[in-house]
Design an enzyme around this catalytic site. Structure first.
Site, mmCIF file in Angstrom:
data_model
loop_
_atom_site.group_PDB
_atom_site.id
_atom_site.type_symbol
_atom_site.label_atom_id
_atom_site.label_comp_id
_atom_site.label_asym_id
_atom_site.label_seq_id
_atom_site.Cartn_x
_atom_site.Cartn_y
_atom_site.Cartn_z
ATOM 1 N N ASP A 457 0.835 -1.198 0.000
ATOM 2 C CA ASP A 457 0.000 0.000 0.000
ATOM 3 C C ASP A 457 0.876 1.258 0.000
ATOM 4 O O ASP A 457 2.061 1.218 0.345
ATOM 5 C CB ASP A 457 -0.908 -0.007 1.229
ATOM 6 C CG ASP A 457 -2.178 0.817 1.025
ATOM 7 O OD1 ASP A 457 -2.306 1.461 -0.031
ATOM 8 O OD2 ASP A 457 -3.042 0.792 1.923
ATOM 9 N N GLU A 460 2.877 6.402 -3.154
ATOM 10 C CA GLU A 460 2.693 7.522 -4.089
ATOM 11 C C GLU A 460 3.486 8.739 -3.652
ATOM 12 O O GLU A 460 3.809 9.598 -4.475
ATOM 13 C CB GLU A 460 1.208 7.925 -4.165
ATOM 14 C CG GLU A 460 0.257 6.799 -4.487
ATOM 15 C CD GLU A 460 -0.238 6.094 -3.235
ATOM 16 O OE1 GLU A 460 0.167 6.486 -2.122
ATOM 17 O OE2 GLU A 460 -1.024 5.142 -3.374
ATOM 18 N N ASP A 520 -8.965 4.048 -3.244
ATOM 19 C CA ASP A 520 -10.049 4.308 -2.287
ATOM 20 C C ASP A 520 -11.271 4.939 -2.955
ATOM 21 O O ASP A 520 -11.513 6.143 -2.853
ATOM 22 C CB ASP A 520 -9.540 5.219 -1.165
ATOM 23 C CG ASP A 520 -8.440 4.560 -0.357
ATOM 24 O OD1 ASP A 520 -8.296 3.332 -0.446
ATOM 25 O OD2 ASP A 520 -7.725 5.272 0.369
#
Length: 736
Positions: A457, A460, A520
């Protein structure tokens, strides 16, 4: 910055006050050409321009010469590069050249009005033109235009891709520059290159773009960030590649922050701007989008094949907090006859929720190895969440800091979707080989226990104010997901034998390490539609496998507590069944029995998913050796059908299935059937293509899926509870 609608400010990033020491240098007519070791070098002079939005030459400065280099790879790829400053990028982690993609020598023929570059077979690859525009003089109201560079590229020897040589209103008012660079306080800082765009040209790709399928009229920021949803301009996965309807693709080989303006700042130019003193791009030709994407994968790598079990159902939520909770869910899935292969533990398996220390909480998850082994005996694999940042309070903080395994930062950062109080001291430095091995060993302990997949996860964002071992932060920021995911993928493959991760961020090359999901999304019809748009663009950016949180990640309007509507749960499940991978995840309960009115519908679709696995495996294997993704925009199959160029709420699922998800509460939608004859997957009704089925009513338990007439679809004939029970030799082929 307030938008000015002038290219110099809005695209090339000059300050409107023109007070930051920036100066523009424009390419002039080339003055020399030579061949070296099979590459062609063209000497291009650049003229400095006056410090003004009125573009006029500063004749007090001497011209500067730079070499434009042309290289051919195979018979369809042309590399165009120019080193303006001290920066050199011959190769990088992004490139993984196919062994079949040989370097092809080039030669040239120098004539008075043009220089023609060819390969040794005589195929034309580029033309440098010196033809003067035809004029009929009658006024001195405006001066004559400045010199410019005029080149036409033919990457596949057929389709022309020409530099945008004269994109201007007047000699002093430009909306694009053919080739130029910007100096800041005397040092080259950024560069731009533009190609002509036709009036009806369409553009696709650039990463997981949550936008209409045709990107013409948009300027794309190639800078990864936490998207915080799937209905905005932000993107987790920016890919410096675009695909044109004019039979070419462009791969900008960089990890620096960059921009594409696709017929936006000027409707007749596709423009590149990169924040480095270097232009390096590959122009890829081909007859079809698949052929062009195949060329892109030949440069940056093909997706590898995920394991069979990964195509089953994944069950997750944010988050499970104990072994007992997980066991109860897994047992109930089996008792109530819901097939499932993977249970994912999100942020709650640590000592403290969200405090990533790669260690199970000993009280809530006693004997984790036995826990994982017991689940495996029932047909479940375990996937684990983690992230690449080390918190100040983490058990590993001291070791990581003392050994320079993480970047050292003066600032505390919190990830934008970090729903916790954790402050991160630094980012794991994957540019440092010892840090990579340290990270792999953290994962190895978990994989040795029997864990099969790591959710990589975040990634970025990195600490941009920190120092890294062998790369500047601005160059590392976009590249970071590739280095991060590569490390997790490699150790997983080494220990388990299966090459798989579950990743959110992305950059060029990340498609080699499947698989990626859409981040998300909101539990809404908008969230579902935005997710599909992102997945289709990602498939047009070289990625083969892609998933999304079913039925959306967060509630609306109450992020954690809004009630999830039954119809969204069903419709998103249907969409998930016809995706390369199917995972339930989100901020609240995701298990089907919490939605009793529709649970029986969900079970039916899960069982169908397992019947489709032979087809999904067949199409996935094709994805690993071609340019096709599993989920395909209609333009990949019908590039000449202009209707398909604008459809982003339908898709091909592999070669033979056309899927039209219902994404509204009215249970209606329009469906476009492209050329050919189509058989409804469920009813068997036959339809002729090249037509719209308008305002079709679709009951909640049904979904519009069509199969090419005559196609043979491999299906599994038996119900199973997991893929461990499947014997693919039993596969049956059904001809529609």
């Amino acid at each position: 910055m307030i938008q000015t609608n002038y290219q110099l400010f809005d695209f090339l990033d000059f300050n409107p006050e023109l007070n930051e020491g920036d100066s523009l240098w424009r390419a002039c007519r080339p003055v020399a050409i030579e061949e070296r070791d099979g590459d062609i070098y063209i000497t291009v002079p650049f003229q400095k321009q006056n410090n003004s939005n009125e573009i006029t030459p500063d004749l007090t400065e001497a011209r500067k010469n730079y070499l434009l280099r042309l290289s051919a790879y195979g018979d369809k790829i042309l590399r165009v590069s120019m080193e303006i400053g001290d920066e050199v990028m011959e190769t990088s982690e992004m490139l993984q050249l196919d062994s079949r993609l040989g370097k092809m020598p080039l030669t040239y023929d120098k004539k008075q009005e043009e220089w023609i570059i060819r390969n040794l077979e005589g195929t034309k690859k580029a033309v440098v033109s010196f033809c003067e525009p035809e004029i009929e003089w009658w006024s001195d109201l405006q001066p004559a235009p400045q010199e410019t560079i005029d080149i036409r590229f033919f990457p596949d020897g057929k389709h022309e891709v020409k530099i945008s040589a004269y994109d201007m209103f007047s000699p002093a008012r430009h909306d694009a520059f053919a080739l130029a660079f910007v100096e800041r306080k005397g040092k080259a800082a950024r560069a731009t290159l533009s190609f002509h765009a036709k009036a009806d040209e369409c553009f696709y790709g650039t990463g997981e773009r949550f936008a209409k399928i045709d990107l013409s009229g948009k300027t794309i920021q190639l800078r990864n960030q936490d998207a915080q949803g799937v209905n905005n301009r932000r993107a987790y996965k920016n890919i410096p590649f675009y695909l044109s309807s004019e039979n070419y693709g462009l791969f900008l080989h960089t990890s620096s922050f960059a921009k594409f303006s696709l017929a936006d700042h000027s409707t007749c130019s596709a423009q590149i701007m990169v924040n480095e003193a270097l232009i390096d791009c590959f122009i890829i030709g081909g007859e079809t989008p698949e052929e062009i994407l195949f060329g892109y994968r030949q440069l940056s790598g093909f997706p590898s094949m995920p394991p069979l079990w990964s195509f089953g159902v994944w069950m997750s939520r944010m988050t499970y907090f104990s072994a007992d909770e997980v066991k109860q869910i897994c047992d109930r899935l089996r008792e109530e006859d819901y097939p499932c292969d993977v249970i994912h533990l999100d942020t709650g398996w640590f000592e403290t929720d969200w405090l990533c220390e790669w260690k199970f909480n000993e009280e809530r998850f006693p004997e984790p190895e036995k826990f994982i082994r017991d689940l495996k005996s029932k047909g479940y694999r375990v996937s684990l969440w983690q992230l690449p940042y080390i918190a100040y309070t983490a058990q590993q903080y001291k070791e990581a800091t003392e050994n320079n395994y993480i970047s050292k930062s003066e600032k505390k950062i919190q990830g934008a979707s970090n729903f916790s109080v954790q402050d991160y001291a630094g980012t794991i430095d994957f540019t440092y080989d010892k840090a990579v091995e340290w990270y792999k060993n953290l994962l190895k302990e978990l994989l040795d226990m029997g864990v099969v997949c790591i959710k990589t996860d975040f990634g970025e964002d990195i600490h941009l104010d920190a120092a890294y071992h062998s790369m500047s932060p601005d160059k590392l920021h976009n590249l970071y997901p590739l280095l991060y995911q590569k490390a997790a993928y490699e150790i997983t493959k080494e220990i388990t034998g299966d090459g798989i991760i579950w990743a959110r961020a992305g950059w060029a090359g990340c498609q080699r390490y499947p698989l990626h999901w859409g981040g998300d999304s909101a539990c809404s019809w908008d969230g579902m539609a935005g997710s599909l748009k992102g997945g289709l663009h990602l498939g047009l950016s070289g990625f083969g496998f892609w998933s999304h949180d079913v039925p959306g990640f967060h509630g609306v309007p109450n992020f954690m507590n809004s009630v999830l509507p039954d119809d969204i749960y069903v419709r998103w499940t249907q969409f998930g069944v016809f995706s390369s991978h199917l995972r339930y995840h989100g901020s609240a309960k995701r298990e089907p029995w919490y939605y009793p009115k529709i649970a029986h519908i969900i079970k039916k679709w899960w069982k169908l998913r397992y019947k489709l696995i032979p087809y999904i495996v067949e199409q996935s294997e094709k994805t690993t050796r071609t340019g096709f993704p599993v989920l395909r925009s209609l333009i990949m199959q019908h590039p000449d059908d202009k209707t398909c160029r604008h459809i982003d709420d339908q898709y091909y699922f592999g070669d033979n299935m056309l899927v039209a998800p219902v994404m509204n509460a009215e249970n209606k939608r329009d469906i476009y059937l492209p050329e050919g004859k189509w058989v409804h997957f469920f009813s068997g009704e036959v339809y002729e293509g090249r037509q719209w089925l308008r305002d079709q009513y679709v009951p909640l338990e049904e979904m519009p899926v069509f199969v090419k007439c005559g196609a043979s679809i491999p299906m599994y004939p038996e119900d199973v509870c997991c893929t461990d029970q499947m014997d693919l030799s039993k596969t049956e082929y059904i001809i529609y």
